[in-house]
Design a protein around this motif. Structure first.
Motif, short mmCIF file in Angstrom:
data_model
loop_
_atom_site.label_atom_id
_atom_site.label_comp_id
_atom_site.label_asym_id
_atom_site.label_seq_id
_atom_site.Cartn_x
_atom_site.Cartn_y
_atom_site.Cartn_z
N ARG A 29 0.85 -1.18 0.00
CA ARG A 29 0.00 0.00 0.00
C ARG A 29 0.89 1.24 0.00
NH1 ARG A 29 0.17 -1.43 5.55
NH2 ARG A 29 0.09 0.33 7.02
N PRO A 30 0.33 2.42 -0.22
CA PRO A 30 1.17 3.62 -0.30
C PRO A 30 2.14 3.74 0.88
CG PRO A 30 -1.06 4.16 -0.93
CD PRO A 30 -1.09 2.73 -0.44
N LEU A 31 3.37 4.08 0.57
CA LEU A 31 4.39 4.20 1.61
C LEU A 31 4.01 5.27 2.63
CD1 LEU A 31 7.20 3.36 2.63
CD2 LEU A 31 8.17 5.08 1.09
N ALA A 32 3.34 6.33 2.19
CA ALA A 32 2.93 7.38 3.12
C ALA A 32 2.02 6.83 4.21
CB ALA A 32 2.23 8.51 2.37
N ASP A 33 1.15 5.89 3.87
CA ASP A 33 0.27 5.28 4.87
C ASP A 33 1.08 4.47 5.88
OD1 ASP A 33 -1.78 6.40 3.44
OD2 ASP A 33 -2.50 4.51 2.58
N ILE A 34 2.06 3.73 5.38
CA ILE A 34 2.88 2.89 6.26
C ILE A 34 3.70 3.76 7.20
CG2 ILE A 34 4.79 1.24 6.30
CD1 ILE A 34 3.80 0.24 3.56
N VAL A 35 4.38 4.76 6.64
CA VAL A 35 5.24 5.63 7.45
C VAL A 35 4.41 6.41 8.46
CG1 VAL A 35 6.77 7.63 7.38
CG2 VAL A 35 7.05 5.79 5.71
N GLY A 36 3.28 6.97 8.03
CA GLY A 36 2.44 7.72 8.95
C GLY A 36 1.98 6.87 10.12
N ALA A 37 1.53 5.65 9.84
CA ALA A 37 1.07 4.75 10.91
C ALA A 37 2.22 4.41 11.86
CB ALA A 37 0.46 3.49 10.31
N ASN A 38 3.40 4.15 11.32
CA ASN A 38 4.55 3.79 12.17
C ASN A 38 5.00 4.96 13.04
OD1 ASN A 38 4.67 1.14 11.27
ND2 ASN A 38 6.11 1.60 9.62
N LEU A 39 4.96 6.18 12.50
CA LEU A 39 5.37 7.33 13.30
C LEU A 39 4.34 7.64 14.38
CD1 LEU A 39 6.91 9.70 10.59
CD2 LEU A 39 8.08 8.19 12.20
N ARG A 40 3.07 7.46 14.08
CA ARG A 40 2.06 7.65 15.13
C ARG A 40 2.22 6.60 16.22
NH1 ARG A 40 -0.86 8.94 10.47
NH2 ARG A 40 -1.69 6.82 10.24
N HIS A 41 2.52 5.35 15.84
CA HIS A 41 2.76 4.30 16.83
C HIS A 41 3.99 4.63 17.67
CE1 HIS A 41 4.20 0.39 18.37
NE2 HIS A 41 2.91 0.07 18.40
N LEU A 42 5.01 5.15 17.04
CA LEU A 42 6.23 5.52 17.77
C LEU A 42 5.92 6.56 18.83
CD1 LEU A 42 9.27 5.75 18.28
CD2 LEU A 42 9.44 7.14 16.21
N TRP A 43 5.16 7.59 18.47
CA TRP A 43 4.84 8.64 19.45
C TRP A 43 3.90 8.11 20.53
CZ3 TRP A 43 0.39 11.14 21.13
CH2 TRP A 43 0.61 12.26 21.95
N GLU A 44 2.91 7.31 20.14
CA GLU A 44 1.90 6.85 21.10
C GLU A 44 2.42 5.77 22.04
OE1 GLU A 44 -1.28 5.56 18.66
OE2 GLU A 44 -1.91 7.59 18.09
N HIS A 45 3.24 4.84 21.50
CA HIS A 45 3.59 3.64 22.26
C HIS A 45 5.09 3.45 22.47
CE1 HIS A 45 -0.60 2.55 21.85
NE2 HIS A 45 -0.51 2.61 20.54
#
Length: 362
Positions: A29-45
């Motif tokens: 899937r689009p790399l922007a979706d992957i990167v965005g989800a991973n960075l949000r996970h990094l900040w949240e968890h």
């Protein structure tokens, strides 16, 4: 609109489209979706792939002022100015590494790299390739996929950061070949973002008193990748001025004289012109000035009027609320389908937009 401006918008749209279309593999899937989800996970968890509890969730990401500004007595160029002059991912990658460090570590902790460049079996953290958004275009006949080329972009940026004394890379045993991945308990580590050739201590989290602040949304909504290097430089310079002059920023806006821009920040006039796009994207607000053309900034009889103190520098405020929009969507919309409010903002400023809304005209 001039031909140069039209061409500039087209190039900018092309850059954003390339990021929107980037993939890590042909089927992904689009790399922007992957990167965005991973960075949000990094900040949240906190970044561990198996973590579901709350992480540190820093309210602000702090960057040392010496990354942006030369010492008062002069000295080497700040790292920001040095990185803007180079080509590649290094400025974005360094900012991402600071975000990663502050989401995983606290004051006084030893900051360590725990990520492989590319996905690796049994890893505990997402790889750097899964945190970096960049253009991907395979070269026919090379046999290299999108992910391979992006991994190479990242390692080349790491080498560039090492050359600027911002990263320490270990070598293979008995040789000079660099090691980019954590093996046998050994990995690279960050050096201070204020480093110079003469002084480059190991990175430690800065204090709020010695740093500028950036919203985590700047990273989780991908603005760090969607902005060009000169736009990043102009934004960080304004973020410094907000920190240095908070009262002025809150009440009227901050400004930067050409002399200070050149001598203290070591930024070119071209870099400062990027504030025009930052204003269009709503990341900053530029105050209207009846003595100059808002759109172009031109002033009639400038030298005479400046000498008579009839003209002041443009005033700016940093607009953190704009970071709540996903960067690629926001930039693409402003450049390809501007609203009436976008056009009015570009021609006369946000104050005119607010007045039009209050009057029921928008």
């Amino acid at each position: 609109m001039t031909a140069a401006a039209v061409a500039g918008d087209r190039a900018r749209i092309g850059f954003v489209d390339a990021l929107r279309e980037s993939r890590d593999s042909d089927q992904a899937r689009p790399l922007a979706d992957i990167v965005g989800a991973n960075l949000r996970h990094l900040w949240e968890h906190g970044g561990r792939l198996d973590s579901t509890g709350p992480g540190r969730q820093p309210e602000w990401i702090h960057i040392r002022t010496r990354f942006v500004l030369r010492p008062p007595a002069g000295g080497p160029e700040p790292a920001l100015a040095r990185l803007v002059k180079s080509k590649g991912l290094q400025l974005r990658l360094l900012l991402l590494m600071l975000f990663d460090a502050q989401c995983r570590y606290g004051p006084g902790d030893t900051v360590r790299n725990v990520r492989w460049v590319a996905p690796h079996p049994n890893e505990d953290y997402a790889s750097w390739r899964q945190l970096v958004l960049s253009e991907t275009m395979r070269t026919a006949g090379t046999g290299r996929g999108h992910g391979d080329l992006r991994a190479r972009q990242i390692t080349e940026a790491m080498r560039a950061l090492e050359e600027e004394h911002l990263l320490w890379l270990p070598r293979q045993p008995g040789g000079t070949r660099r090691r980019y991945d954590p093996k046998d308990g050994v990995s690279w580590h960050l050096l201070s973002e204020a480093s110079t050739a003469e002084e480059h201590p190991r990175y430690a989290l800065p204090t709020p008193e010695t740093s500028i602040r950036i919203s985590p949304l700047f990273f989780t909504n991908l603005w760090v990748f969607a902005l060009s290097d000169v736009e990043l430089a102009a934004y960080l310079a304004l973020a410094y001025l907000r920190t240095r002059f908070p009262g002025r920023h809150a009440h009227e806006g901050v400004f930067l004289l050409a002399e200070d821009r050149e001598n203290q920040f070591r930024l070119t006039r071209t870099a400062w012109r990027a504030t025009e796009l930052l204003h269009r994207f709503r990341l900053v607000d530029r105050a209207p000035d009846p003595r100059r053309n808002f759109r172009t900034g031109n002033v009639g009889a400038r030298d005479t009027r400046w000498a008579n103190r009839q003209v002041m520098p443009a005033l700016f405020t940093v607009n953190d609320a704009a970071l709540q929009r996903p960067a690629l969507d926001a930039i693409h919309q402003v450049l390809t389908a501007p609203t009436a409010a976008d056009d009015l903002r570009r021609e006369k400023g946000q104050k005119a937009v607010d007045e039009a809304i209050a009057a029921g005209l928008l």
